[in-house]
Structures are given as C-alpha cells and as structure tokens.
Design a protein around this motif. Structure first.
Motif, PDB file in Angstrom:
ATOM      1  N   UNK A 184       0.814  -1.216   0.000  1.00  0.00           N
ATOM      2  CA  UNK A 184       0.000   0.000   0.000  1.00  0.00           C
ATOM      3  C   UNK A 184       0.850   1.270   0.000  1.00  0.00           C
ATOM      4  N   UNK A 185       2.078   1.200   0.570  1.00  0.00           N
ATOM      5  CA  UNK A 185       2.903   2.403   0.640  1.00  0.00           C
ATOM      6  C   UNK A 185       3.757   2.602  -0.605  1.00  0.00           C
ATOM      7  N   UNK A 186       3.544   1.779  -1.630  1.00  0.00           N
ATOM      8  CA  UNK A 186       4.316   1.886  -2.866  1.00  0.00           C
ATOM      9  C   UNK A 186       3.369   2.165  -4.027  1.00  0.00           C
ATOM     10  N   UNK A 227      13.780   7.501 -16.455  1.00  0.00           N
ATOM     11  CA  UNK A 227      14.415   7.111 -15.198  1.00  0.00           C
ATOM     12  C   UNK A 227      14.233   8.193 -14.141  1.00  0.00           C
ATOM     13  N   UNK A 228      14.294   9.465 -14.552  1.00  0.00           N
ATOM     14  CA  UNK A 228      14.112  10.557 -13.604  1.00  0.00           C
ATOM     15  C   UNK A 228      12.699  10.562 -13.036  1.00  0.00           C
ATOM     16  N   UNK A 279       9.132   9.636  -8.356  1.00  0.00           N
ATOM     17  CA  UNK A 279       7.883   9.101  -7.817  1.00  0.00           C
ATOM     18  C   UNK A 279       8.085   8.369  -6.501  1.00  0.00           C
ATOM     19  N   UNK A 280       9.336   8.208  -6.087  1.00  0.00           N
ATOM     20  CA  UNK A 280       9.603   7.578  -4.801  1.00  0.00           C
ATOM     21  C   UNK A 280       9.483   6.074  -4.872  1.00  0.00           C
ATOM     22  N   UNK A 282      16.960   3.622  -9.961  1.00  0.00           N
ATOM     23  CA  UNK A 282      16.695   4.499  -8.814  1.00  0.00           C
ATOM     24  C   UNK A 282      16.560   3.652  -7.554  1.00  0.00           C
ATOM     25  N   UNK A 283      16.992   4.161  -6.411  1.00  0.00           N
ATOM     26  CA  UNK A 283      17.010   3.323  -5.194  1.00  0.00           C
ATOM     27  C   UNK A 283      15.646   2.819  -4.750  1.00  0.00           C
TER      28      UNK A 283
END
Length: 642
Positions: A61-63, A138-139, A144-145, A173-174
């Motif tokens: 849910x947090x993604x 990619x950016x 978007x986290x 991205x991490x």
C-alpha cells in the motif's frame, strides 16, 4: 444451495490457490528495492492473478504501483508499456521534484504535460535523443519515490521498451522495483538478457509458475464453488482435462455449471455426474466455445467482435464491429461480464484471458471473420489517433491486401519517425514477404526496409528481399541505392569481404545522380575491407570520393564523407589525413553539431569519436526512402554505415 442443485454464481476463485510461496517471494522481492522480479509461465498459468494479489497486500500500500503491458497487435509507437504505466501518474508527479531532462517525455506523454518540465530542444542525433528519453523516464521513476513498475507480456514488447529496461536496471533508482512477466516459450534472447546480469546492488528473483497438481486443482475447484471441497474423483478428472492450468480449471468449472453437471453429496462435497454423461473436451478451447454457444445470440455476436478486436473496446466499438444495435450490444456485453468471459478495463471491456479470445476467434468461419475484420478496420480508423498497427492487422485479416500494404507503410513511417527502427523493419519485412507488389513499389519498399534495417543493433536477414527487388527492373539510382544497402548489410552480417566489395562497387555506376550515396560508397570501398585488394586500389576509391564530395550540396553530408576519407588516410599513414582533418575542423568551427562532422585525431590514435565518424551515415536518410523527415533535418543514424 439445496442438495443436487446446479452451481450458480462465481467463475473466479475468491482466494489464491497453490501460489502462496510464489506470492511470498514476489512480495519479499518488491519490498527490498532496487529489485527486479521475473514471473515466467505459459498462458493461463496465473501470472496476472498473482500480480493482482500483490497489489491487494497491505505491505504494498505504501508503494505506487505502475502497470503496463505489451500487446499482441503492436503499434508503431515506442515504449508502449511504459507509456501505459505512467499515463495515470499525474497526481503523484505534480508533487514530485523533476529535473529538466523529464521534459523529454512531453512528446511521449502529452497527458502529463501540465506536470512535466518544459520541452527540451530537439537533438540532431537519434541515439542521443533516445538516451535523453531514457534519462527522462528514469528521472520520473526516481521522483515518484518507492514505486513498483510492472510490465506484463514482455515477450510482445517493442525493442525500445526492452532497451529501456536494460538501461534502468543497470543503475536503477534506489526506490524502484520492477516486475516483468513473460511466456518462456515466446521470449527471445534479448528479453531474457534484460534480467540476465543486473547490477550487484539490484535484488533479483526469477519465479517460474508451474501447473497445479491434482490436490491443488481440487482446491481451486472448491474455492470457485465456495464449498469445503470436491471428491477425489472429480479433482483428478478436472486435473486430467485442464493439465493443472488455472485458467482451464476456471473455464471447465464454468462449463460444468452451465451444463448442470455438478451435484452436491450428502457429505457437502461436490462431485460431477456420471462420467458417461460428462465427456468434457480436454483443454480450454472447447470449453470456452461451448460456453459461448449457450449464450444468447447478441452475447455470441459481441464475443466474436471482441475476439476479432483483440484489444480493450468500448460498447460503441463492439456495436460497429458486430453490426448489432447499441441496445443489443449493451445486453450482450452484460451477459459476457456476468459469465466471466469479459472484464471491465477503464471504461472498456476485454477478455479476461487471451486464450479465451483465441478459442472464440478460431471458431469464427472464414467469411464472417473477414467481414468482422473489415468492420474492425473501419472502427479503429475512427479513433484519434488512429492505431495504425490495429488498422493494418484488420485490413490484412480481411483479405484487403492492397489496403493493408498502405496502412502498413504508414505504420512503418511513424515507427521510423519515432525512432523505432526495429518495428519499422518488422512491418516492412512482413509486407514484402506476404503481399504482391509492382516492381517499382517493391524497389521503393525494399530501399526503405534496407535503411531501417541498417539502424538496428542486430540486422535481420533481409538481404534476400533487397536482392529480389534488384532482380526486377528498377531505375538506375534506385538500383544503385539497393546495391549499396545490400553491401552495407553484408558487412554488418559478416558476409565474404570480396562479395561486399563487388556489391558496393556495382552500386557506384548507378549513383551518378546521387553524389551523396556515390561518395559514401567510394569512401567505403577505400577502407581495407578485403585483404586481397591492394592498397593502391583503396586509395583510388578515396580520391574518387574526394572528387565527388563537392557535388553533394549538403554541408553536413560533405563533412561526413571528408571525415571517412580522412580516417582511412590516417590508417594508411597517408599525410593527406591532416589537411582533411583541418578542413573538417574549419567547417565545423571545431564544435561538431552532428555525429557526421566528427573527424579523426591522428594516424596513430583513433578516438571513440573518430570511430563513430566512420560508422555514421549521412543525414536526411529519410529523403532516400520517401518516409517523412525525422524530427530534425539532419537526423543522425549512428549504425547504418560500415
């Protein structure tokens, strides 16, 4: 339900059966980004259901979940699955901090223009343009986290989608987790290589979904019925017919319910009636067809229209293709939704699974099938923008080959204009192999195919198509162009150097009115491609290229030829390389604007830039094949030259 009643209600299991361990692995992987997970399995094995269960888990849910998929009918538009995944991300992007490079996505995602940075100046280098687009994607994913990017049916994806995924996973991205699904039997080497060697920091898991066993098949049947269980005999029989494929179990259960072939025992468990009465055809195909045959006539007509369209469709589209009045179409859609064959998708409907669509499509007689495809072509032509890939497909299946060729040409032009050369090659090769053509049109199509094939990383085996065009009567300049393209592709494919040299030499005599190609061919013959040719002969060709270059009339293309000649002179130790290099620098002001303008740096050291100059073709390649010009006048095509 009373004892002996036939089963009514659901056709989909409300719970996941037989996939608990796979779901655990999938959830664990996406929770530790950067990560990539592959779900591999045949059609109907349950890949989409597993993804649906992942989306419903509290831990997800947090993604942000971004989902896109490739289609069997491909459009001449690159990065389709990524575009589909990002279209609905306007709200989170409005809160994100994007770098200016994300402005490169405005042309790809006009829906997100209000939240994207300003558009960037177009580049003259197609390779650089694509790289900038990849950076922009990619950016966006970074901004978007924590995000889970799902790309389904990767085996149908376009080349640029596969290339972007490889690019993104090299340095993700991490907060990015990527989930890819594909059918192993249809996935090519390039698809498998995407996740073959991810970066060390990327967590990687490959989940292979297998068929259900007998016990799991019985459990799935019981879950669909909403009851404690089924008899061992019923479970074994169902497993035999379905081979443990969850979709087949679902369809067979729906068929048995429709037949009234299920009874409840005193124990509360469900069983089938006598085997002699239940000779259910093996596999999902026949069960789907029998289910559809039991539906009202309007529902059957809508099912056929949906099977022909193969893509999510609105009721209005289904009415146009089926030929039914709107009210009957709506009634038919409702019947199919209730039956579980169709599902809603953002205001449209589509088959829950491609196998069901294929089963219905295969049962449509040829004459009616062609009529439906003709209507489908007319229906998609009313959309804006017109999905050219779908239009071409329907025209071909309708037997309207001349119209198909025209639509396919437009699709190939669009693909090339958008930089998707591999898709242009696929379309043009198909047209040349499977449709009759007059000699002049065959020659023009073959030239366009040759230029597109010269751009892809792995040139396809299409020399035979160019050679067939050469066997027919062609105008001299086109004949020279085709010979030049054949020679260029022969070099890329490692054909005997003597054969390459003779092919390109044959082109020169027909290119008197094409000084750009003539000089390029001469410069190519000046390279030591064949060890059996003396150095003096190579030098003669280089000198002829220099004599021809002033007639080109395009400064960038002329500099391109000078750079190729200078590079060869440099390799031979001919001192003329220095004067040519200085001339290139003078014309470009020492700041090349195009890849064609990069010159060598000396006889003993060839830089990556100078090597690029020897590989790059002249600009405005599209003028040769009749396609619309690329975004800039001098669109560099970095892999066409040998």
């Amino acid at each position: 339900m009373a004892n002996g009643d036939t089963v009514e209600g659901r056709v989909i299991s409300p719970v996941l059966v037989g996939r608990e361990e796979e779901l655990r692995r999938l959830a664990a992987a996406v929770s530790r980004p950067p990560a990539v997970v592959v779900l591999e399995g045949e059609a109907g094995i349950g890949k989409s259901r597993l993804l649906a269960e992942l989306a419903a888990r509290p831990g997800t849910a947090d993604r942000l979940l971004l989902c896109g998929g490739a289609r069997r009918i491909r459009e001449p538009f690159p990065l389709g699955p990524l575009v589909e995944a990002l279209r609905g991300a306007e709200e989170p992007l409005a809160r994100a901090e994007l770098s200016p490079v994300a402005g490169a996505l405005r042309g790809l995602l006009p829906e997100l223009a209000p939240v994207l940075p300003p558009a960037l100046e177009p580049l003259d280098d197609r390779a650089a343009e694509r790289h900038r687009l990849f950076r922009g994607l990619a950016d966006v994913l970074r901004a978007l986290g924590p995000v889970v990017l799902v790309v389904e049916d990767l085996h149908w994806a376009d080349e640029q989608t596969v290339e972007f995924l490889a690019y993104a996973l090299a340095a993700p991205p991490p907060g990015l987790s990527v989930v890819l699904t594909y059918r192993g039997e249809e996935a090519g080497t390039e698809v498998r290589e995407v996740t073959g060697r991810p970066a060390d920091a990327v967590f990687h898991d490959h989940i292979l979904l297998k068929a259900l066993d007998v016990a799991q098949t019985g459990d799935l049947a019981a879950a669909i019925l909403g009851e404690p269980g089924v008899t061992d005999d019923f479970g074994a029989h169902l497993h035999e017919l379905s081979s443990g494929l969850p979709l087949a179990v679902q369809e067979l259960m729906a068929l048995l319910r429709a037949r009234g072939a299920l009874i409840r025992l005193r124990s509360g468990r469900w069983a089938r009636k006598a085997v002699a009465e239940l000779d259910v055809p093996p596999g999902v195909r026949d069960s789907v067809r029998e289910r559809v045959a039991r539906l009202p006539e309007a529902a059957r007509a809508v099912a056929e229209a949906a099977a022909v369209l193969q893509a999510p469709a609105r009721p209005a589209d289904l009415a146009r293709v089926s030929g039914l009045p709107r009210a009957e179409t709506v009634a038919g859609v409702d019947e199919l939704l209730v039956s579980g064959l169709l599902a809603e998708q953002a205001g449209a409907v589509a088959f829950r699974h491609v196998l069901a669509a294929q089963a219905i499509y295969g049962a449509i007689p040829l004459g009616r099938r062609q009529e439906l495809h003709a209507r489908a072509a007319a229906a998609v032509r009313m959309l804006s923008p017109v999905p050219l890939g779908q239009e071409a497909h329907h025209l071909r299946q309708a037997g309207r080959l001349a119209d198909w060729v025209g639509a396919a040409e437009r699709a190939a032009e669009l693909a090339s204009r958008l930089g998707d050369d591999a898709e242009a090659v696929r379309i043009l090769e198909d047209v040349l192999r499977h449709a009759p053509h007059a000699p002049d049109r065959r020659g023009r199509l073959a030239a366009r195919l040759g230029w597109a094939a010269a751009q892809v990383l792995r040139p396809p085996q299409i020399i035979d198509l160019l050679s067939q065009a050469l066997e027919t009567e062609q105008p001299g300049p086109l004949r020279g162009e085709l010979n030049f393209l054949v020679g260029t592709l022969q070099e890329r494919l490692g054909v005997d150097p003597d054969v390459q040299r003779r092919t390109i030499a044959a082109a020169v005599g027909d290119l008197a009115d094409r000084p750009d190609l003539a000089a390029w061919a001469m410069a190519t013959l000046g390279r030591p491609m064949d060890p059996g040719v003396p150095l003096a002969e190579h030098v003669v060709w280089l000198e002829r290229a220099l004599e021809t270059a002033p007639r080109i009339g395009d400064p960038v293309e002329e500099v391109f030829v000078l750079g190729k000649v200078a590079t060869s002179f440099s390799g031979y130790g001919d001192p003329r390389w220095l004067a040519l290099t200085e001339e290139v620098r003078r014309r470009t002001g020492g700041r090349p604007r195009h890849r064609q303008e990069v010159a060598p740096t000396g006889p003993s050291r060839r830089t990556p830039a100078s090597r690029a100059a020897t590989r790059s073709p002249p600009s405005c390649w599209t003028r040769r094949c009749g396609a619309p010009r690329a975004r800039s006048r001098h669109a560099s095509r970095c892999r066409a030259a040998g």
